[in-house]
Design an enzyme around this catalytic site. Structure first.
Site, PDB file in Angstrom:
ATOM      1  N   TYR A 288       0.842  -1.197   0.000  1.00 16.95           N
ATOM      2  CA  TYR A 288       0.000   0.000   0.000  1.00 16.95           C
ATOM      3  C   TYR A 288       0.878   1.249   0.000  1.00 16.95           C
ATOM      4  CZ  TYR A 288      -3.746  -3.197   1.371  1.00 16.95           C
ATOM      5  OH  TYR A 288      -4.649  -4.224   1.418  1.00 16.95           O
TER       6      TYR A 288
ATOM      7  N   ASN B  76     -12.755  -1.129  -5.574  1.00 14.84           N
ATOM      8  CA  ASN B  76     -12.293  -1.498  -6.911  1.00 14.84           C
ATOM      9  C   ASN B  76     -13.499  -1.798  -7.809  1.00 14.84           C
ATOM     10  OD1 ASN B  76     -11.259  -2.827  -9.157  1.00 14.84           O
ATOM     11  ND2 ASN B  76      -9.894  -4.140  -7.996  1.00 14.84           N
TER      12      ASN B  76
ATOM     13  N   CYS C 137      -6.295  -6.044  -7.375  1.00 13.66           N
ATOM     14  CA  CYS C 137      -6.060  -5.577  -6.010  1.00 13.66           C
ATOM     15  C   CYS C 137      -5.559  -6.684  -5.086  1.00 13.66           C
ATOM     16  CB  CYS C 137      -7.299  -4.901  -5.443  1.00 13.66           C
ATOM     17  SG  CYS C 137      -8.748  -5.945  -5.375  1.00 13.66           S
ATOM     18  N   HIS C 138      -5.739  -7.934  -5.472  1.00 12.54           N
ATOM     19  CA  HIS C 138      -5.230  -9.040  -4.650  1.00 12.54           C
ATOM     20  C   HIS C 138      -3.701  -9.043  -4.591  1.00 12.54           C
ATOM     21  CE1 HIS C 138      -5.105 -10.720  -8.716  1.00 12.54           C
ATOM     22  NE2 HIS C 138      -4.158 -11.534  -8.266  1.00 12.54           N
TER      23      HIS C 138
ATOM     24  N   GLU D  78      -1.090 -17.533  -9.013  1.00  4.04           N
ATOM     25  CA  GLU D  78      -0.116 -16.811  -9.827  1.00  4.04           C
ATOM     26  C   GLU D  78       1.321 -17.204  -9.493  1.00  4.04           C
ATOM     27  OE1 GLU D  78      -0.787 -12.614  -9.493  1.00  4.04           O
ATOM     28  OE2 GLU D  78      -2.755 -12.744 -10.423  1.00  4.04           O
TER      29      GLU D  78
END
Length: 103
Positions: free
Chosen positions: A22, A45, A53-54, A82
């Site tokens: 952040y 979002n 945003c994850h 991912e």
């Protein structure tokens, strides 16, 4: 462009398999003390499938306990899919996974 739009554009640049903090996003946005505002923007979002945003974690690599789109388990699953390893304590190794060139 609104501040939220600026945040969303920065978050879109986080590569798959990487994370950003952040505070890192706040600094890149030109408001280094606005990490809470970044979190607030991500909570709203408008397109979670487009704005990843994850991939945003706290300064210690911690996942969001109140991840807006399904809770901490959803964020963990998205990151793991991912290739990002999430530790048992809900943190990510920033030395390994931090995206460093988002400017």
């Amino acid at each position: 462009m609104s501040y939220y739009d600026t945040v969303y554009e920065i978050v879109k640049r986080i590569p798959r398999g990487k994370v950003a903090t952040y505070g890192q996003i706040a600094a890149i946005s030109g408001s280094p003390k606005a990490s809470r505002a970044v979190g607030y923007a991500l909570h709203f979002n408008p397109t979670p499938g487009v704005i990843p945003c994850h991939r945003v974690v706290n300064r210690n690599g911690g996942l969001a306990p109140a991840f807006a789109f399904g809770g901490i388990d959803a964020q963990r699953k998205l990151l793991t899919a991912e290739g990002v390893e999430v530790n048992a304590d809900g943190t990510v190794d920033l030395d390994k996974y931090l995206a460093r060139d988002l400017k």
